[in-house]
Design an enzyme around this catalytic site. Structure first.
Site, PDB file in Angstrom:
ATOM      1  N   GLY A   9       0.827  -1.209   0.000  1.00 29.88           N
ATOM      2  CA  GLY A   9       0.000   0.000   0.000  1.00 29.88           C
ATOM      3  C   GLY A   9       0.855   1.251   0.000  1.00 29.88           C
ATOM      4  N   THR A  11       1.467   3.242  -2.328  1.00 29.24           N
ATOM      5  CA  THR A  11       0.914   4.342  -3.125  1.00 29.24           C
ATOM      6  C   THR A  11      -0.167   5.102  -2.362  1.00 29.24           C
ATOM      7  N   GLY A  12      -0.508   4.642  -1.175  1.00 26.50           N
ATOM      8  CA  GLY A  12      -1.566   5.279  -0.392  1.00 26.50           C
ATOM      9  C   GLY A  12      -1.020   6.376   0.517  1.00 26.50           C
ATOM     10  N   GLN A  13      -1.918   6.903   1.339  1.00 24.79           N
ATOM     11  CA  GLN A  13      -1.553   8.022   2.222  1.00 24.79           C
ATOM     12  C   GLN A  13      -0.468   7.611   3.228  1.00 24.79           C
ATOM     13  N   ASP A  57      -0.777  -7.884  -5.536  1.00 21.70           N
ATOM     14  CA  ASP A  57      -2.115  -7.579  -5.040  1.00 21.70           C
ATOM     15  C   ASP A  57      -2.370  -8.442  -3.803  1.00 21.70           C
ATOM     16  N   ALA A  81      -5.101  -1.865   1.809  1.00 25.24           N
ATOM     17  CA  ALA A  81      -6.455  -2.291   2.188  1.00 25.24           C
ATOM     18  C   ALA A  81      -7.470  -1.534   1.347  1.00 25.24           C
ATOM     19  N   GLN A  82      -8.696  -2.053   1.295  1.00 26.79           N
ATOM     20  CA  GLN A  82      -9.834  -1.245   0.856  1.00 26.79           C
ATOM     21  C   GLN A  82     -10.212  -0.481   2.116  1.00 26.79           C
ATOM     22  N   THR A 127      -7.914  -0.417  13.232  1.00 26.30           N
ATOM     23  CA  THR A 127      -8.648   0.852  13.165  1.00 26.30           C
ATOM     24  C   THR A 127      -9.599   1.060  14.341  1.00 26.30           C
ATOM     25  N   GLU A 129     -12.428   2.065  13.985  1.00 27.43           N
ATOM     26  CA  GLU A 129     -13.760   1.617  13.534  1.00 27.43           C
ATOM     27  C   GLU A 129     -14.126   0.273  14.172  1.00 27.43           C
ATOM     28  N   TYR A 150     -16.229  -2.894   6.578  1.00 29.03           N
ATOM     29  CA  TYR A 150     -14.803  -2.540   6.734  1.00 29.03           C
ATOM     30  C   TYR A 150     -14.326  -2.879   8.145  1.00 29.03           C
ATOM     31  N   LYS A 154     -11.499  -5.578   9.431  1.00 27.06           N
ATOM     32  CA  LYS A 154     -10.342  -5.176  10.243  1.00 27.06           C
ATOM     33  C   LYS A 154     -10.276  -5.956  11.567  1.00 27.06           C
ATOM     34  N   ARG A 185      -4.605  12.526   1.810  1.00 26.06           N
ATOM     35  CA  ARG A 185      -5.791  11.736   2.129  1.00 26.06           C
ATOM     36  C   ARG A 185      -6.602  11.524   0.851  1.00 26.06           C
TER      37      ARG A 185
HETATM   38  P1  NAP Z   1      -5.263   4.612   1.472  1.00 25.52           P
HETATM   39  O1  NAP Z   1      -4.700   5.972   1.221  1.00 25.52           O
HETATM   40  O2  NAP Z   1      -6.639   4.283   0.986  1.00 25.52           O
HETATM   41  O3  NAP Z   1      -4.224   3.560   0.832  1.00 25.52           O
HETATM   42  C1  NAP Z   1      -4.570   2.208   0.669  1.00 25.52           C
HETATM   43  C2  NAP Z   1      -3.470   1.520  -0.121  1.00 25.52           C
HETATM   44  O4  NAP Z   1      -3.835   0.150  -0.306  1.00 25.52           O
HETATM   45  C3  NAP Z   1      -3.240   2.102  -1.532  1.00 25.52           C
HETATM   46  O5  NAP Z   1      -1.867   2.082  -1.826  1.00 25.52           O
HETATM   47  C4  NAP Z   1      -3.970   1.094  -2.417  1.00 25.52           C
HETATM   48  O6  NAP Z   1      -3.479   1.037  -3.730  1.00 25.52           O
HETATM   49  C5  NAP Z   1      -3.647  -0.190  -1.683  1.00 25.52           C
HETATM   50  N1  NAP Z   1      -4.512  -1.299  -2.041  1.00 25.52           N
HETATM   51  C6  NAP Z   1      -5.865  -1.321  -2.074  1.00 25.52           C
HETATM   52  N2  NAP Z   1      -6.300  -2.530  -2.446  1.00 25.52           N
HETATM   53  C7  NAP Z   1      -5.197  -3.301  -2.672  1.00 25.52           C
HETATM   54  C8  NAP Z   1      -4.991  -4.641  -3.088  1.00 25.52           C
HETATM   55  N3  NAP Z   1      -6.018  -5.448  -3.385  1.00 25.52           N
HETATM   56  N4  NAP Z   1      -3.719  -5.101  -3.188  1.00 25.52           N
HETATM   57  C9  NAP Z   1      -2.674  -4.285  -2.920  1.00 25.52           C
HETATM   58  N5  NAP Z   1      -2.813  -2.995  -2.528  1.00 25.52           N
HETATM   59  C10 NAP Z   1      -4.059  -2.511  -2.406  1.00 25.52           C
HETATM   60  O7  NAP Z   1      -5.249   4.273   3.029  1.00 25.52           O
HETATM   61  P2  NAP Z   1      -4.450   4.977   4.247  1.00 25.52           P
HETATM   62  O8  NAP Z   1      -5.262   6.119   4.738  1.00 25.52           O
HETATM   63  O9  NAP Z   1      -3.042   5.196   3.838  1.00 25.52           O
HETATM   64  O10 NAP Z   1      -4.521   3.814   5.342  1.00 25.52           O
HETATM   65  C11 NAP Z   1      -3.448   2.880   5.470  1.00 25.52           C
HETATM   66  C12 NAP Z   1      -3.880   1.722   6.368  1.00 25.52           C
HETATM   67  O11 NAP Z   1      -4.296   2.232   7.644  1.00 25.52           O
HETATM   68  C13 NAP Z   1      -5.073   0.917   5.825  1.00 25.52           C
HETATM   69  O12 NAP Z   1      -4.943  -0.429   6.233  1.00 25.52           O
HETATM   70  C14 NAP Z   1      -6.250   1.528   6.569  1.00 25.52           C
HETATM   71  O13 NAP Z   1      -7.350   0.630   6.642  1.00 25.52           O
HETATM   72  C15 NAP Z   1      -5.629   1.784   7.917  1.00 25.52           C
HETATM   73  N6  NAP Z   1      -6.278   2.834   8.714  1.00 25.52           N
HETATM   74  C16 NAP Z   1      -6.473   4.054   8.174  1.00 25.52           C
HETATM   75  C17 NAP Z   1      -7.049   5.062   8.943  1.00 25.52           C
HETATM   76  C18 NAP Z   1      -7.226   6.468   8.399  1.00 25.52           C
HETATM   77  O14 NAP Z   1      -7.912   7.263   9.034  1.00 25.52           O
HETATM   78  N7  NAP Z   1      -6.618   6.804   7.274  1.00 25.52           N
HETATM   79  C19 NAP Z   1      -7.428   4.801  10.267  1.00 25.52           C
HETATM   80  C20 NAP Z   1      -7.229   3.504  10.775  1.00 25.52           C
HETATM   81  C21 NAP Z   1      -6.630   2.534   9.998  1.00 25.52           C
HETATM   82  P3  NAP Z   1      -3.984   2.070  -4.882  1.00 25.52           P
HETATM   83  O15 NAP Z   1      -3.149   3.309  -4.691  1.00 25.52           O
HETATM   84  O16 NAP Z   1      -3.679   1.318  -6.115  1.00 25.52           O
HETATM   85  O17 NAP Z   1      -5.444   2.317  -4.632  1.00 25.52           O
HETATM   86  P1  GDP Z   2     -14.282   7.113   8.510  1.00 31.42           P
HETATM   87  O1  GDP Z   2     -14.356   7.640   9.905  1.00 31.42           O
HETATM   88  O2  GDP Z   2     -13.160   6.151   8.300  1.00 31.42           O
HETATM   89  O3  GDP Z   2     -15.574   6.588   8.003  1.00 31.42           O
HETATM   90  O4  GDP Z   2     -13.837   8.370   7.605  1.00 31.42           O
HETATM   91  P2  GDP Z   2     -14.691   9.322   6.632  1.00 31.42           P
HETATM   92  O5  GDP Z   2     -13.864  10.530   6.410  1.00 31.42           O
HETATM   93  O6  GDP Z   2     -15.131   8.570   5.404  1.00 31.42           O
HETATM   94  O7  GDP Z   2     -15.998   9.678   7.469  1.00 31.42           O
HETATM   95  C1  GDP Z   2     -15.927  10.337   8.706  1.00 31.42           C
HETATM   96  C2  GDP Z   2     -17.349  10.725   9.148  1.00 31.42           C
HETATM   97  O8  GDP Z   2     -17.812  11.753   8.294  1.00 31.42           O
HETATM   98  C3  GDP Z   2     -18.349   9.585   9.060  1.00 31.42           C
HETATM   99  O9  GDP Z   2     -19.175   9.618  10.214  1.00 31.42           O
HETATM  100  C4  GDP Z   2     -19.186   9.936   7.840  1.00 31.42           C
HETATM  101  O10 GDP Z   2     -20.538   9.465   7.891  1.00 31.42           O
HETATM  102  C5  GDP Z   2     -19.157  11.461   7.946  1.00 31.42           C
HETATM  103  N1  GDP Z   2     -19.466  12.133   6.671  1.00 31.42           N
HETATM  104  C6  GDP Z   2     -20.373  13.130   6.510  1.00 31.42           C
HETATM  105  N2  GDP Z   2     -20.446  13.490   5.220  1.00 31.42           N
HETATM  106  C7  GDP Z   2     -19.570  12.710   4.547  1.00 31.42           C
HETATM  107  C8  GDP Z   2     -19.199  12.637   3.176  1.00 31.42           C
HETATM  108  O11 GDP Z   2     -19.697  13.351   2.317  1.00 31.42           O
HETATM  109  N3  GDP Z   2     -18.221  11.736   2.854  1.00 31.42           N
HETATM  110  C9  GDP Z   2     -17.637  10.923   3.800  1.00 31.42           C
HETATM  111  N4  GDP Z   2     -16.671  10.082   3.417  1.00 31.42           N
HETATM  112  N5  GDP Z   2     -17.994  10.962   5.098  1.00 31.42           N
HETATM  113  C10 GDP Z   2     -18.955  11.853   5.466  1.00 31.42           C
END
Ligand code: NAP
Ligand code: GDP
Length: 327
Positions: A9, A11-13, A57, A81-82, A127, A129, A150, A154, A185
């Site tokens: 992952g 390429t992600g955040q 993948d 992850a998705q 997470t 969540e 999701y 997790k 993000r």
């Molecule tokens: P993100 O920006 O959505 O990045 C997800 C990464 O996973 C991307 O590089 C994506 O590739 C890759 N990916 C998706 N499906 C894949 C597959 N089938 N095989 C290989 N790679 C795949 O997520 P993030 O915000 O950086 O989060 C990183 C991790 O922390 C994730 O596990 C997420 O669930 C966890 N997390 C995030 C948060 C948050 O608030 N951000 C909070 C708690 C936990 P592409 O670039 O090709 O799409």
């Molecule tokens: P999450 O906490 O991982 O679900 O992160 P999100 O940024 O997707 O959502 C955070 C909160 O914002 C959740 O309670 C959503 O229901 C709320 N929310 C309100 N409006 C929106 C919207 O337009 N898009 C998203 N993604 N979330 C929204």
């Protein structure tokens, strides 16, 4: 000898910030990238000549095994992850396969590699969540009560990590991360959706911002701070679980107000509440207690809520009027 790290992952955040951090620390850095027809490497283009990339993948075991064989990592960061809660209601099986079973595929591939190379230490980003409707503040001791496909995926990955730790003595550390954000993000998450809309409103290319539940309360940190916590978790004598959170929560409405105020705009002129943006079930209040991470890892968040909002608003204001992409 240089330490080697494999970032899934990348390429992600979080993966992109982790690659930067690991390069700064002198690691040989490998990234696991899935194929895309339109290009998915914008967040890591600036690192291209300093890292090694392998295709794969999380749904494909042989590509995971092959990446492990070629990179021979000491540390593996599973940021793939998705990750979108809303999308997980539309694609529950895909989410379970990638976010849940995908993590298990990685743990098991590492288990099988153990006789071939030194067993890698693994970071698994769990997470907040997973806590769902459990009463805040949530800590490592709070029961899981997942409220989305999701979160269920997790919880499965989290329990698999703990199982592989106990059954096989593997080093798998789990960060129980509360929401983390940045200018990198994904654009479908609420914070980025808001700051990108502000950029476009200022540039004159958007007039309305359609949002769902404004009363949801989240504990928002900067992704760079979460990357630092992930690295610290893999430097400990024993693997463990750590809540990573700022300890302060704000409603989505408070994020909207802060962001629009910073831009000198009246949010009420632009924000429309749209029932289509509501989820079948939403988590009302997440607020983490990171006392364990503070005490054991010496970790503290360095970016405040307002600093985070400001960085995102400023970035997306420039983005809306230029060719800039990720910082
Ligand atoms: P993100 O920006 O959505 O990045 C997800 C990464 O996973 C991307 O590089 C994506 O590739 C890759 N990916 C998706 N499906 C894949 C597959 N089938 N095989 C290989 N790679 C795949 O997520 P993030 O915000 O950086 O989060 C990183 C991790 O922390 C994730 O596990 C997420 O669930 C966890 N997390 C995030 C948060 C948050 O608030 N951000 C909070 C708690 C936990 P592409 O670039 O090709 O799409
Ligand atoms: P999450 O906490 O991982 O679900 O992160 P999100 O940024 O997707 O959502 C955070 C909160 O914002 C959740 O309670 C959503 O229901 C709320 N929310 C309100 N409006 C929106 C919207 O337009 N898009 C998203 N993604 N979330 C929204």
């Amino acid at each position: 000898m240089k330490k080697r790290a494999l970032v899934l992952g990348c390429t992600g955040q979080l993966g992109s910030y982790l690659m930067e951090l690991l390069l700064e620390k002198g690691y040989e850095v490998w990234g696991f990238v899935r194929r895309s027809s339109v290009g998915n490497v914008a967040r890591i283009l600036h690192l291209y000549d300093r890292v090694h990339l392998v295709n794969g993948d999380l749904t494909d075991t042989s590509s995971i095994e092959s990446a492990l064989r070629v990179s021979k990592p000491h540390e593996v960061y599973n940021c793939a992850a998705q990750t979108q809660v809303g999308t997980s209601f539309i694609e529950p099986l895909h989410t379970a396969d990638v976010t849940g079973v995908g993590a298990l595929r990685l743990f098991d591939a590492c288990r099988m590699m153990r006789s071939l190379a030194e067993s890698p230490r693994i970071y698994q980003p769990s997470t907040s969540e997973m806590f769902g409707a459990s009463t805040p503040p949530q800590s490592e001791a709070t029961p899981f009560n997942p409220s989305s496909p999701y979160a269920c995926a997790k919880v499965f990955a989290h329990h698999s990590a703990r199982l592989y730790r106990r059954a096989y003595g593997m080093y798998i550390a789990c960060g129980i991360n509360f929401n983390f954000e940045s200018p990198r993000r994904g654009e479908e998450f609420v914070t980025r959706k808001i700051t990108m809309a502000i950029g476009r409103i200022r540039a004159g290319t958007q007039t309305e911002l359609r949002l769902g539940n404004l009363s949801a309360r989240r504990d928002w940190s900067h992704a760079k701070d979460v990357a630092q916590a992930a690295w610290l978790m893999l430097q400990q004598p024993e693997p463990d679980d750590y809540v990573i959170a700022s300890g302060v929560s704000y409603t989505v409405k408070e994020f909207v107000e802060a962001a629009f105020n910073l831009a000198g705009l009246d949010w009420q002129k632009y924000v429309v509440v749209d029932p289509q943006q509501m989820r079948p079930l939403d988590v009302a209040h997440l607020e983490g207690c990171a006392n364990k991470a503070k005490a054991v890892l010496g970790w503290t968040p360095t970016v405040t809520f307002l600093e985070l909002v400001k960085e995102m608003v400023e970035h997306d204001t420039i983005l809306a009027t230029s060719d800039a992409s990720y910082p």
